[in-house]
Design an enzyme around this catalytic site. Sequence first.
Site, PDB file in Angstrom:
ATOM      1  N   LYS A  50       0.735  -1.247  -0.172  1.00  0.00           N
ATOM      2  CA  LYS A  50      -0.026  -0.175  -0.130  1.00  0.00           C
ATOM      3  C   LYS A  50       1.009   1.246  -0.048  1.00  0.00           C
ATOM      4  O   LYS A  50       0.364   2.014  -0.718  1.00  0.00           O
ATOM      5  CB  LYS A  50      -1.084  -0.114   1.170  1.00  0.00           C
ATOM      6  N   GLN A  94      -5.226  -2.095   9.537  1.00  0.00           N
ATOM      7  CA  GLN A  94      -5.026  -3.437   8.740  1.00  0.00           C
ATOM      8  C   GLN A  94      -5.719  -4.420   9.661  1.00  0.00           C
ATOM      9  O   GLN A  94      -5.454  -4.539  10.834  1.00  0.00           O
ATOM     10  CB  GLN A  94      -3.519  -3.512   8.791  1.00  0.00           C
ATOM     11  N   ASP A 117     -11.713   2.238   3.464  1.00  0.00           N
ATOM     12  CA  ASP A 117     -11.901   0.731   3.428  1.00  0.00           C
ATOM     13  C   ASP A 117     -13.290   0.488   3.281  1.00  0.00           C
ATOM     14  O   ASP A 117     -13.705  -0.617   2.779  1.00  0.00           O
ATOM     15  CB  ASP A 117     -11.235   0.163   4.574  1.00  0.00           C
TER      16      ASP A 117
END
Length: 293
Positions: A50, A94, A117
């Site tokens: 990322k 994460q 997200d």
Amino acid sequence: METLMLKGAPVRDAVFSVLKGKVASAPRRPGLAVVLVGDDPASAVYVSHKGKGCDEVGFHHVTHCLPASTPQAQVLSLIAQLNTDPAIDGILVQLPLPKGIDQEAVLLAVDPRKDVDGFHPVNLGLLVAGKPRFVPCTPKGILRLLEHYGITTAGRTVAVVGRSVIVGRPVSLLLSLKGAMGDATVTMCHSATRNLAAVTASCDIVIAAMGVPRALGADAIGEGAVVIDVGINRIADPTRTGGQRLVGDVDEAAVRGRAGALTPVPGGIGPMTIAMLLENTWEAFARAEGVDA
Ligand code: NDP
């Protein structure tokens, strides 16, 4: 039948190139913050990809690495700080989080306007309402990949195997929405589905997001079907450095020559997930700055 391999890299590169162009004329660099708690090696690899993606398109990015023993209150306080940081447009926590940290509480703490997200209940609710704001990255990437390769979904039957909030459930919702890259007839499958192979074999498109190595074989795929393999599973392979390799949820060797199209693992959906994360970060930035998305 020759199986078309649906590679993600060319689509990711096209998305990156558009983003680079937008960043070049932006009033400031869009910013992404990643929160990584614990030392899960797979998570560390995803986070580094990322970061590399951000560098490639010119985004500002910062990764906060916290030990697995970090108290939940400290994680929540970091998120509160990122929520108000004007240089940060997107926040990504994460997953999975270490045991002892309440994942729901942490996801709920992220400002929905920075939830790139798309896992915050507000954004999931907007998706259910048919008015998506941040669409979770992997489901969005699946649709974008299909679109890129000219594979339409309207009127087609789709089996989605897996009902997680990260992949299965949002992709089934997206495919059932009205409009382009929707209008599909979706069957959602899970561990309680009876005769799974028979269900998936009857569908035009199969999306496998189970996390079970090579679970779907030739009997689970109809002749000419489009197969999207989301699974990323590490299996032992003494011939490889590190003694492991990645396989999907679909038995690629068994399905090649039967499926009309298939995403490779690795190299299919993985690159799309990162591309959509950066696209969502741009969208958050554009809303914050009042520029064109
Ligand atoms: P989860 O473990 O959260 O969900 C798995 C789902 O699969 C569950 O709904 C489960 O059913 C279902 N399932 C498990 N075994 C079976 C079975 N034998 N038959 C039918 N259904 C089954 O996984 P995720 O959705 O988070 O991830 C799925 C896979 O996708 C993983 O391999 C993950 O690594 C990968 N992934 C890849 C990404 C990418 O960028 N390429 C991004 C995100 C995930 P039930 O609900 O009944 O338990």
